[in-house]
Design a protein around this motif. Structure first.
Motif, PDB file in Angstrom:
ATOM      1  N   LYS A  36       0.857  -1.189   0.000  1.00 46.98           N
ATOM      2  CA  LYS A  36       0.000   0.000   0.000  1.00 46.98           C
ATOM      3  C   LYS A  36       0.889   1.234   0.000  1.00 46.98           C
ATOM      4  O   LYS A  36       1.927   1.257   0.685  1.00 46.98           O
ATOM      5  CB  LYS A  36      -0.859   0.023   1.256  1.00 46.98           C
ATOM      6  CG  LYS A  36      -1.984  -0.984   1.210  1.00 46.98           C
ATOM      7  CD  LYS A  36      -2.863  -0.831   2.422  1.00 46.98           C
ATOM      8  CE  LYS A  36      -3.884  -1.946   2.369  1.00 46.98           C
ATOM      9  NZ  LYS A  36      -4.673  -2.065   3.570  1.00 46.98           N
ATOM     10  N   VAL A  37       0.471   2.246  -0.755  1.00 42.23           N
ATOM     11  CA  VAL A  37       1.239   3.491  -0.822  1.00 42.23           C
ATOM     12  C   VAL A  37       0.327   4.661  -0.488  1.00 42.23           C
ATOM     13  O   VAL A  37      -0.763   4.784  -1.058  1.00 42.23           O
ATOM     14  CB  VAL A  37       1.800   3.714  -2.251  1.00 42.23           C
ATOM     15  CG1 VAL A  37       2.426   5.100  -2.368  1.00 42.23           C
ATOM     16  CG2 VAL A  37       2.826   2.658  -2.610  1.00 42.23           C
ATOM     17  N   CYS A  38       0.751   5.503   0.436  1.00 41.84           N
ATOM     18  CA  CYS A  38       0.048   6.766   0.646  1.00 41.84           C
ATOM     19  C   CYS A  38       0.833   7.829  -0.122  1.00 41.84           C
ATOM     20  O   CYS A  38       1.970   8.163   0.237  1.00 41.84           O
ATOM     21  CB  CYS A  38      -0.022   7.101   2.137  1.00 41.84           C
ATOM     22  SG  CYS A  38      -0.930   8.617   2.429  1.00 41.84           S
ATOM     23  N   LEU A  39       0.224   8.304  -1.202  1.00 44.13           N
ATOM     24  CA  LEU A  39       0.876   9.290  -2.070  1.00 44.13           C
ATOM     25  C   LEU A  39       0.506  10.679  -1.553  1.00 44.13           C
ATOM     26  O   LEU A  39      -0.654  11.096  -1.654  1.00 44.13           O
ATOM     27  CB  LEU A  39       0.397   9.089  -3.508  1.00 44.13           C
ATOM     28  CG  LEU A  39       0.951  10.038  -4.571  1.00 44.13           C
ATOM     29  CD1 LEU A  39       2.468   9.953  -4.674  1.00 44.13           C
ATOM     30  CD2 LEU A  39       0.315   9.735  -5.930  1.00 44.13           C
ATOM     31  N   ASP A  97       4.123  -1.011   4.677  1.00 47.65           N
ATOM     32  CA  ASP A  97       3.617  -0.134   3.614  1.00 47.65           C
ATOM     33  C   ASP A  97       4.484   1.129   3.504  1.00 47.65           C
ATOM     34  O   ASP A  97       5.454   1.286   4.237  1.00 47.65           O
ATOM     35  CB  ASP A  97       2.140   0.170   3.882  1.00 47.65           C
ATOM     36  CG  ASP A  97       1.290  -1.099   3.724  1.00 47.65           C
ATOM     37  OD1 ASP A  97       1.564  -1.877   2.784  1.00 47.65           O
ATOM     38  OD2 ASP A  97       0.388  -1.322   4.552  1.00 47.65           O
ATOM     39  N   LEU A  98       4.090   1.997   2.578  1.00 51.75           N
ATOM     40  CA  LEU A  98       5.012   3.064   2.159  1.00 51.75           C
ATOM     41  C   LEU A  98       4.306   4.411   2.012  1.00 51.75           C
ATOM     42  O   LEU A  98       3.141   4.471   1.615  1.00 51.75           O
ATOM     43  CB  LEU A  98       5.601   2.655   0.787  1.00 51.75           C
ATOM     44  CG  LEU A  98       6.545   3.609   0.089  1.00 51.75           C
ATOM     45  CD1 LEU A  98       7.904   3.648   0.797  1.00 51.75           C
ATOM     46  CD2 LEU A  98       6.758   3.207  -1.383  1.00 51.75           C
ATOM     47  N   ILE A  99       5.048   5.459   2.318  1.00 55.77           N
ATOM     48  CA  ILE A  99       4.583   6.821   2.004  1.00 55.77           C
ATOM     49  C   ILE A  99       5.469   7.367   0.883  1.00 55.77           C
ATOM     50  O   ILE A  99       6.686   7.155   0.895  1.00 55.77           O
ATOM     51  CB  ILE A  99       4.703   7.750   3.238  1.00 55.77           C
ATOM     52  CG1 ILE A  99       3.671   7.356   4.300  1.00 55.77           C
ATOM     53  CG2 ILE A  99       4.527   9.213   2.846  1.00 55.77           C
ATOM     54  CD1 ILE A  99       3.733   8.208   5.569  1.00 55.77           C
ATOM     55  N   ILE A 100       4.842   8.051  -0.073  1.00 54.37           N
ATOM     56  CA  ILE A 100       5.632   8.757  -1.097  1.00 54.37           C
ATOM     57  C   ILE A 100       5.341  10.249  -0.980  1.00 54.37           C
ATOM     58  O   ILE A 100       4.170  10.659  -0.935  1.00 54.37           O
ATOM     59  CB  ILE A 100       5.275   8.268  -2.522  1.00 54.37           C
ATOM     60  CG1 ILE A 100       5.661   6.799  -2.702  1.00 54.37           C
ATOM     61  CG2 ILE A 100       5.981   9.125  -3.567  1.00 54.37           C
ATOM     62  CD1 ILE A 100       5.344   6.239  -4.086  1.00 54.37           C
ATOM     63  N   ALA A 101       6.407  11.034  -0.918  1.00 57.90           N
ATOM     64  CA  ALA A 101       6.269  12.492  -0.947  1.00 57.90           C
ATOM     65  C   ALA A 101       6.484  12.940  -2.381  1.00 57.90           C
ATOM     66  O   ALA A 101       7.606  12.850  -2.889  1.00 57.90           O
ATOM     67  CB  ALA A 101       7.316  13.126  -0.038  1.00 57.90           C
ATOM     68  N   LEU A 102       5.441  13.417  -3.022  1.00 52.07           N
ATOM     69  CA  LEU A 102       5.559  13.917  -4.392  1.00 52.07           C
ATOM     70  C   LEU A 102       5.354  15.429  -4.339  1.00 52.07           C
ATOM     71  O   LEU A 102       4.222  15.897  -4.198  1.00 52.07           O
ATOM     72  CB  LEU A 102       4.494  13.256  -5.288  1.00 52.07           C
ATOM     73  CG  LEU A 102       4.374  13.803  -6.715  1.00 52.07           C
ATOM     74  CD1 LEU A 102       5.604  13.463  -7.551  1.00 52.07           C
ATOM     75  CD2 LEU A 102       3.104  13.281  -7.396  1.00 52.07           C
TER      76      LEU A 102
END
Ligand SMILES: NC(=O)c1ccc[n+]([C@@H]2O[C@H](COP(=O)([O-])OP(=O)(O)OC[C@H]3O[C@@H](n4cnc5c(N)ncnc54)[C@H](O)[C@@H]3O)[C@@H](O)[C@H]2O)c1
Ligand SMILES: [Zn+2]
Length: 364
Positions: A36-39, A97-102
């Motif tokens: 799972k990714v929280c973008l 799971d993962l967080i992405i900072a865009l």
């Protein structure tokens, strides 16, 4: 494409290149299994690049939920972080799971801090989309948010698992936001690398013209080179002093006063513009106090002027001092300043807080 390795409390790679976003999943798959990714992104950046990143991830089996906040420094607070954390909890995110900072530095600081505290810490990836985030905030693992009392007063050291820097994203930056990154790049030159400072000045006109009027492509190679050089400098410093107890403090050149300018302007003056003025004020005051070998303020002023930075502080020394005294860099009755000996070499100087007002006044 260039890969720069960081060895810190977490080892990771910084990938710098062009046209990388469409392959986001390919690069992330090198450090994470599909999960799972929280973008996390602000509204402007998500509109520009969110779908491209999301599509790449979902096509490779990542399950994406997006957290989008209103752009700007006013969103860099605990409330925004807590909303992101709630979203992840509601969606049953786990430690794998993962967080992405865009986005820019604000997104990176919010997302990185959320990653550092969610379930006592999950992995995150930085995808910087401003020049400032690329050269500075996306690397080194400083994360955090502002309190009403001041900038970055809450935070954590939390290193990303990957930094994916696609320099093509800078083509959509307004010139003013692009300038924020120029201020940080000039900072690296001033503190440690005269040739980087000169490189920026030498190509100033080209950078100015193409980022203001286009075509952007004519300066992308220079900008990519500047990113590589800045990232290498910061990487070296962070690897020597990850926790900011010594040499890393040099990266704060112009920041104590810069942060005060940002805060006094209620954040209508952005970080890089605050830092630019901060460097100029410190350089001028340091020479007046006899702490610099030469007066660096002339060269700094010239460089900032060439890029079109405003050069006057709208605030008095009293206003700036009152805010600067709440800065993180204060310890008891003293505060550590970064003082330029000459362009290419700065050093740390601890001063009594009672001197600060006179010091700033000498720099205005
Ligand atoms: N953690 C660190 O080590 C560190 C270092 C330096 C600065 N910072 C922090 O970074 C923040 C400043 O970062 P910033 O200047 O990137 O600000 P930012 O994240 O607000 O981005 C600036 C603006 O540019 C827009 N934007 C971003 N990418 C874009 C793109 N590709 N095209 C068009 N618009 C785009 C954003 O929507 C925003 O309005 C400050 O809060 C500062 O304190 C942190
Ligand atoms: Zn900065």
């Amino acid at each position: 494409m260039e890969k720069i390795q960081v060895k810190a409390s977490r080892n990771y790679e910084i990938i710098i290149g062009r046209n990388l976003l469409k392959d986001t999943a390919k690069y992330i798959s090198q450090v994470m299994e599909p999960c799972k990714v929280c973008l996390i992104s602000d509204d402007t950046v998500y509109r520009l690049y969110g779908e491209e990143v999301k599509n790449s991830l979902t096509a490779s089996g990542f399950e994406v939920c997006s957290f989008i906040f209103e752009k700007g420094e006013k969103s860099k607070n605990i409330k925004t972080v807590s909303s992101a954390l709630e979203l992840m909890a509601e969606n049953n995110f786990t430690r794998s799971d993962l967080i992405i900072a865009l986005g820019g530095g604000i997104t990176g600081d919010i997302a990185g801090f959320a990653a550092s505290v969610f379930l006592r810490g999950i992995q995150f990836v930085q995808i910087p989309t401003t020049f400032l985030a690329a050269v500075d905030s996306s690397i080194g693992g400083k994360t955090g948010v502002n309190l009403e009392s001041g900038k970055n007063l809450v935070g954590a050291f939390w290193q990303p698992s990957l930094v994916l820097c696609d320099c093509d994203t800078f083509s959509t930056l307004s010139y003013d936001i692009f300038l924020d990154g120029i201020a940080e790049a000039l900072k690296y030159g001033a503190i440690i690398d005269r040739s980087l400072f000169d490189l920026l000045i030498q190509h100033g006109d080209k950078i100015f013209t193409s980022s203001k009027q286009g075509p952007w492509d004519t300066c992308t190679d220079i900008i990519t080179e500047v990113v590589k050089q800045c990232v290498s400098i910061k990487r070296d410093i962070v690897m020597k002093d990850e926790r900011d107890t010594g040499i890393r403090q040099l990266l704060n050149f112009g920041h104590t006063i810069g942060h005060a300018i940002e805060k006094c302007s209620k954040y209508s003056i952005t970080h890089g513009h605050g830092v630019a003025l901060g460097m100029l004020i410190v350089a001028k005051a340091s020479y007046a106090f006899g702490w610099s070998e030469v007066d660096c303020s002339g060269e700094i002023k010239q460089a900032l002027d060439n890029f079109g930075f405003p050069l006057n502080s709208p605030f008095s020394s009293e206003e700036l001092t009152a805010v600067a005294l709440k800065d993180k860099k204060r310890t008891g009755e003293s505060i550590t300043l970064v003082v330029p000996a000459h362009i290419g070499h700065c050093y740390l100087k601890k001063i009594d807080i009672s001197l600060l007002n006179t010091f700033i006044n000498n720099g205005l």
